[in-house]
Design a protein around this motif. Sequence first.
Motif, short mmCIF file in Angstrom:
data_model
loop_
_atom_site.label_atom_id
_atom_site.label_comp_id
_atom_site.label_asym_id
_atom_site.label_seq_id
_atom_site.Cartn_x
_atom_site.Cartn_y
_atom_site.Cartn_z
N MET A 273 0.74 -1.24 0.00
CA MET A 273 0.14 0.13 -0.11
C MET A 273 0.99 1.12 0.07
N ASN A 274 2.26 1.26 0.25
CA ASN A 274 2.91 2.35 -0.27
C ASN A 274 3.64 2.25 -1.36
N ASN A 275 3.08 1.57 -2.38
CA ASN A 275 3.42 1.53 -3.84
C ASN A 275 2.32 1.09 -4.58
N ILE A 276 1.45 2.04 -4.90
CA ILE A 276 0.01 1.79 -5.53
C ILE A 276 0.22 1.20 -6.81
N ASP A 277 0.95 2.08 -7.53
CA ASP A 277 1.46 1.30 -8.97
C ASP A 277 1.61 0.16 -8.93
N GLN A 278 2.54 -0.39 -8.02
CA GLN A 278 2.85 -1.91 -8.14
C GLN A 278 1.77 -2.81 -7.53
N ALA A 279 1.10 -2.16 -6.58
CA ALA A 279 -0.13 -3.04 -6.02
C ALA A 279 -1.08 -3.15 -7.26
N LEU A 280 -1.28 -2.24 -8.09
CA LEU A 280 -2.16 -2.46 -9.28
C LEU A 280 -1.64 -3.64 -10.15
N GLU A 281 -0.29 -3.49 -10.39
CA GLU A 281 0.44 -4.49 -11.38
C GLU A 281 0.41 -5.81 -10.72
N ILE A 282 0.48 -5.85 -9.45
CA ILE A 282 0.42 -7.15 -8.75
C ILE A 282 -1.02 -7.74 -8.90
N ILE A 283 -2.13 -7.05 -8.62
CA ILE A 283 -3.57 -7.35 -9.16
C ILE A 283 -3.49 -7.66 -10.44
N THR A 284 -3.13 -7.29 -11.42
CA THR A 284 -3.52 -7.31 -12.77
C THR A 284 -2.39 -8.69 -13.24
N LYS A 285 -1.33 -8.57 -12.82
CA LYS A 285 -0.38 -9.61 -13.29
C LYS A 285 -0.24 -10.85 -12.51
N GLN A 286 -0.50 -10.80 -11.02
CA GLN A 286 -0.50 -12.12 -10.42
C GLN A 286 -1.72 -12.64 -9.96
N VAL A 287 -2.87 -11.60 -9.51
CA VAL A 287 -4.06 -12.24 -8.93
C VAL A 287 -4.93 -12.34 -10.19
N ALA A 288 -5.26 -11.67 -11.17
CA ALA A 288 -6.14 -11.55 -12.17
C ALA A 288 -5.73 -13.18 -13.23
N ALA A 289 -4.20 -13.19 -13.15
CA ALA A 289 -3.76 -14.00 -14.06
C ALA A 289 -3.65 -15.56 -13.57
N ASP A 290 -4.05 -15.93 -12.34
CA ASP A 290 -3.99 -17.13 -11.72
C ASP A 290 -5.19 -17.33 -10.82
N ASN A 291 -6.09 -18.35 -11.30
CA ASN A 291 -7.35 -18.86 -10.65
C ASN A 291 -6.93 -19.37 -9.05
N LYS A 292 -5.71 -19.68 -8.69
CA LYS A 292 -5.55 -20.11 -7.34
C LYS A 292 -5.61 -18.95 -6.60
N PHE A 293 -5.54 -17.66 -7.03
CA PHE A 293 -5.55 -16.40 -6.31
C PHE A 293 -7.11 -16.09 -6.20
N VAL A 294 -7.63 -15.92 -5.30
CA VAL A 294 -9.14 -15.47 -5.43
C VAL A 294 -9.42 -13.94 -4.90
N GLY A 295 -8.36 -13.22 -4.69
CA GLY A 295 -8.52 -11.74 -4.31
C GLY A 295 -7.41 -11.31 -3.63
N ILE A 296 -7.45 -9.95 -3.19
CA ILE A 296 -6.33 -9.59 -1.90
C ILE A 296 -6.94 -9.22 -0.79
N GLN A 297 -5.81 -9.16 0.18
CA GLN A 297 -6.02 -8.91 1.44
C GLN A 297 -5.78 -7.20 1.77
N LEU A 298 -6.62 -6.47 2.21
CA LEU A 298 -6.40 -5.31 2.82
C LEU A 298 -6.71 -5.15 4.23
N PHE A 299 -6.06 -3.96 4.76
CA PHE A 299 -6.36 -3.91 6.41
C PHE A 299 -6.89 -2.66 6.68
N THR A 300 -7.64 -2.54 7.80
CA THR A 300 -8.31 -1.39 8.28
C THR A 300 -7.64 0.00 8.18
N ARG A 301 -6.20 -0.09 8.33
CA ARG A 301 -5.43 1.01 8.26
C ARG A 301 -4.29 0.70 7.60
N ALA A 302 -3.57 1.76 6.88
CA ALA A 302 -2.48 1.69 6.21
C ALA A 302 -1.29 2.86 5.93
#
Length: 303
Positions: free
Chosen positions: A103-132
């Motif tokens: 969460m201190n690198n939003i550009d890379q967070a979005l890239e992880i979501i696109t390149k890792q999470v959306a690309a592999d069906n063994k990932f089902v989402g991301i975890q966020l925390f109540t504060r960052a």
Amino acid sequence: MTKLDVFAHVLPAELLNKMQQQVPNIVAQNPFVQIPSLTDMAIRHQNFPTDVKQIISNVNLNPEDYFDGPVAAELCYQANDEMLKMVADNNDIFENAVAMVPMNNIDQALEIITKQVAADNKFVGIQLFTRALGKSIADPDFEAVFAKMSELNLPIWLHPVFDARKPDNNITFSWEYELTQAMYQIVKAGYFEKYPNLKIIVHHAGSMVPFFAERIKFTMSEVEYNDFKKFYVDTAILGNPKALELALDFYGKEHILFGTDAPFAKMPNGATSEIVSAIDQMEIDEATRSDIYTDNFKNLLKK
């Protein structure tokens, strides 16, 4: 019927090793990481229920709290790969993984979501925390993550952390307040209106919201009240069937998901049996029970 535990935790061993190299006292600062079954899969398998499979997410040991943006992103990438390997190597007890994002690198967070999470069906989402980074997770600095998850129609897991500004944090009550406050902030930010596909799974049965539902109704707008009902919540409150029934009454039977917070609360592997017992004691029909254990999560991923 295989029960899908949507909120179970691990600690990727290589992630911990790499963080310890730069922060030698990180275990002393976070004693919960000493639970052996977070990292030791032989212990994790001991007396594991044969009808349960876990969706694993990292414990709240977040690289952005210790490292700059580029390093935090690299650690998240590597930890996500490590969690996928944990699922593959332990597919008798693990079903899917929930990814980490920096969460201190939003550009890379979005890239992880696109390149890792959306690309592999063994990932089902991301975890966020109540504060960052000392700010509410609903701070505008983080909004792009919510927008991207809505765009890709993937769920967010919401886990509590302590608010460092408060001197009296405690594990019994503070996290429940933090979850409730984060839900309030997400609703007030209008994210469910701006991002119609947004799906958020909240730990600990939605915390204070079901108990104070009528207070919410009379102190907030009708739209905001209904937005609270759009959260999905798990069953990780260590039992209490009547409280689970209250959560079901508020959120609706499609929004309650089986979750245990394993391996926390009861050594060595968590309170799965206590939570299963509570669900089995709920005054609900068997179809609803099956929805909670399995079908609601499967349907959530299809929506």
